[in-house]
Design a protein around this motif. Structure first.
Motif, mmCIF file in Angstrom:
data_model
loop_
_atom_site.group_PDB
_atom_site.id
_atom_site.type_symbol
_atom_site.label_atom_id
_atom_site.label_comp_id
_atom_site.label_asym_id
_atom_site.label_seq_id
_atom_site.Cartn_x
_atom_site.Cartn_y
_atom_site.Cartn_z
ATOM 1 N N LYS A 153 -9.594 5.618 9.120
ATOM 2 C CA LYS A 153 -8.546 4.486 9.427
ATOM 3 C C LYS A 153 -7.551 4.879 8.616
ATOM 4 C CE LYS A 153 -7.016 1.531 5.541
ATOM 5 N NZ LYS A 153 -7.384 1.033 4.020
ATOM 6 N N THR A 195 -3.447 6.165 7.085
ATOM 7 C CA THR A 195 -2.629 5.046 6.526
ATOM 8 C C THR A 195 -0.984 5.640 7.254
ATOM 9 O OG1 THR A 195 -4.716 4.912 4.940
ATOM 10 C CG2 THR A 195 -2.579 4.637 4.202
ATOM 11 N N ASP A 202 0.816 -0.679 -0.136
ATOM 12 C CA ASP A 202 0.182 -0.222 0.263
ATOM 13 C C ASP A 202 1.002 1.590 0.219
ATOM 14 O OD1 ASP A 202 -2.916 1.606 2.034
ATOM 15 O OD2 ASP A 202 -1.972 2.208 0.441
ATOM 16 N N GLU A 257 0.114 -0.543 10.226
ATOM 17 C CA GLU A 257 -1.084 -0.692 9.019
ATOM 18 C C GLU A 257 -1.965 -0.983 10.281
ATOM 19 O OE1 GLU A 257 0.451 -4.464 6.419
ATOM 20 O OE2 GLU A 257 1.074 -5.216 8.805
ATOM 21 N N LYS A 265 -12.556 -3.251 8.587
ATOM 22 C CA LYS A 265 -11.455 -4.051 8.753
ATOM 23 C C LYS A 265 -10.582 -3.894 8.131
ATOM 24 C CE LYS A 265 -13.874 -7.725 8.419
ATOM 25 N NZ LYS A 265 -14.929 -9.359 8.649
ATOM 26 N N SER A 266 -9.435 -4.053 8.029
ATOM 27 C CA SER A 266 -8.761 -4.133 6.770
ATOM 28 C C SER A 266 -8.570 -6.203 6.351
ATOM 29 C CB SER A 266 -7.117 -3.914 7.338
ATOM 30 O OG SER A 266 -6.704 -4.717 8.111
ATOM 31 N N GLU A 267 -7.978 -6.258 5.221
ATOM 32 C CA GLU A 267 -7.921 -7.231 5.061
ATOM 33 C C GLU A 267 -7.325 -7.884 5.965
ATOM 34 O OE1 GLU A 267 -6.958 -5.839 -0.054
ATOM 35 O OE2 GLU A 267 -5.532 -7.072 1.341
ATOM 36 N N TYR A 270 -4.198 -1.083 15.286
ATOM 37 C CA TYR A 270 -3.170 -1.326 14.740
ATOM 38 C C TYR A 270 -2.035 -2.560 15.449
ATOM 39 C CZ TYR A 270 -4.926 3.324 12.511
ATOM 40 O OH TYR A 270 -5.825 4.066 12.621
#
Lengths: 112, 115
Positions: free
Chosen positions: A99, A101, A1, B44, B57-59, B35
């Motif tokens: 979220k 990043t 990412d 992340e 939510k993330s992968e 995270y």
């Protein structure tokens, strides 16, 4: 990412001089940007933030500049102090989300 | 000054074991996050939580992971069957609101080592 990138992995600066840290992003949906400072074995500590409706925000020795057209932000630390030696992360948030990043970080060393 | 706290600071576990990481967010905050940072990599996002349910939510956050707010103060991350690649620093964060001022405040982290 690779949506948020900090291209300089490290920066060395003399005490009292200016530290300039850079951050680039690719996603135009980001509308809020933050800078965090991190010491080893500790969590990120919030420093300063900026909304996309502004181009500058200042808090004491820390100033963040946002150039939306270039998708670029920078953090200026003036004057730099030895206690500023740490890893600095920029982070971005989308308008509709919460979220963070993160960029990869820039390690700053302030020499006395 | 209010702060996010996390326990334990370090956790060593065997592959396949369950671990629970605990966090106490800042008391008037409504949004909670986990995270992680694998050594040498970026921080992340894993998951965000609001009003007793996952908001995003993330992968990475697959069926092996779960979060819970068992009472009015704690926020936990459970990894059901740990893998070697789960070794990382896990950070809890909280924020007042996801809109407007979106600042998230982080805890000191839990270093998880899976052997």
């Amino acid at each position: 990412d690779q949506q948020v990138k900090q291209n300089s992995p490290s920066l060395s600066v003399q005490e009292g001089r200016i530290s300039i840290l850079n951050c680039d992003y690719t996603n135009s949906m980001f509308d809020y940007f933050l800078w965090y400072k991190k010491y080893p074995a500790e969590g990120p500590t919030f420093l300063i933030s900026i909304s996309s409706i502004k181009d500058k925000n200042e808090d004491g020795r820390f100033t963040v500049f946002l150039n939306k057209s270039a998708k670029h932000l920078s953090l200026h630390i003036v004057p730099s102090q030895p206690g500023d030696s740490a890893v600095y992360f920029c982070a971005a948030v989308k308008a509709a989300g919460n979220k963070l990043t993160f960029g990869g970080g820039t390690r700053v060393l302030v020499k006395p | 000054e209010p702060e996010v706290t996390q326990t334990p600071s370090h956790q060593v576990t065997q592959m396949g074991q369950e671990v629970i990481l605990r966090c106490v967010p800042i008391s008037n905050h409504l949004y909670f996050y986990w995270y992680r940072q694998i050594l040498g990599q970026k921080v992340e996002f894993l998951v965000s939580f609001y009003n007793n349910e996952i908001s995003e939510k993330s992968e990475i956050f697959d069926d092996q992971f779960s979060v819970e707010r068992p009472d009015g103060s704690n926020f936990t991350l459970k990894i059901r069957s740990t893998k070697l690649e789960d070794s990382a620093m896990y950070f809890c964060a909280s924020s007042v609101s996801p809109s407007g001022v979106k600042t998230q405040y982080f805890g000191p982290g839990t270093r998880l080592l899976v052997l």
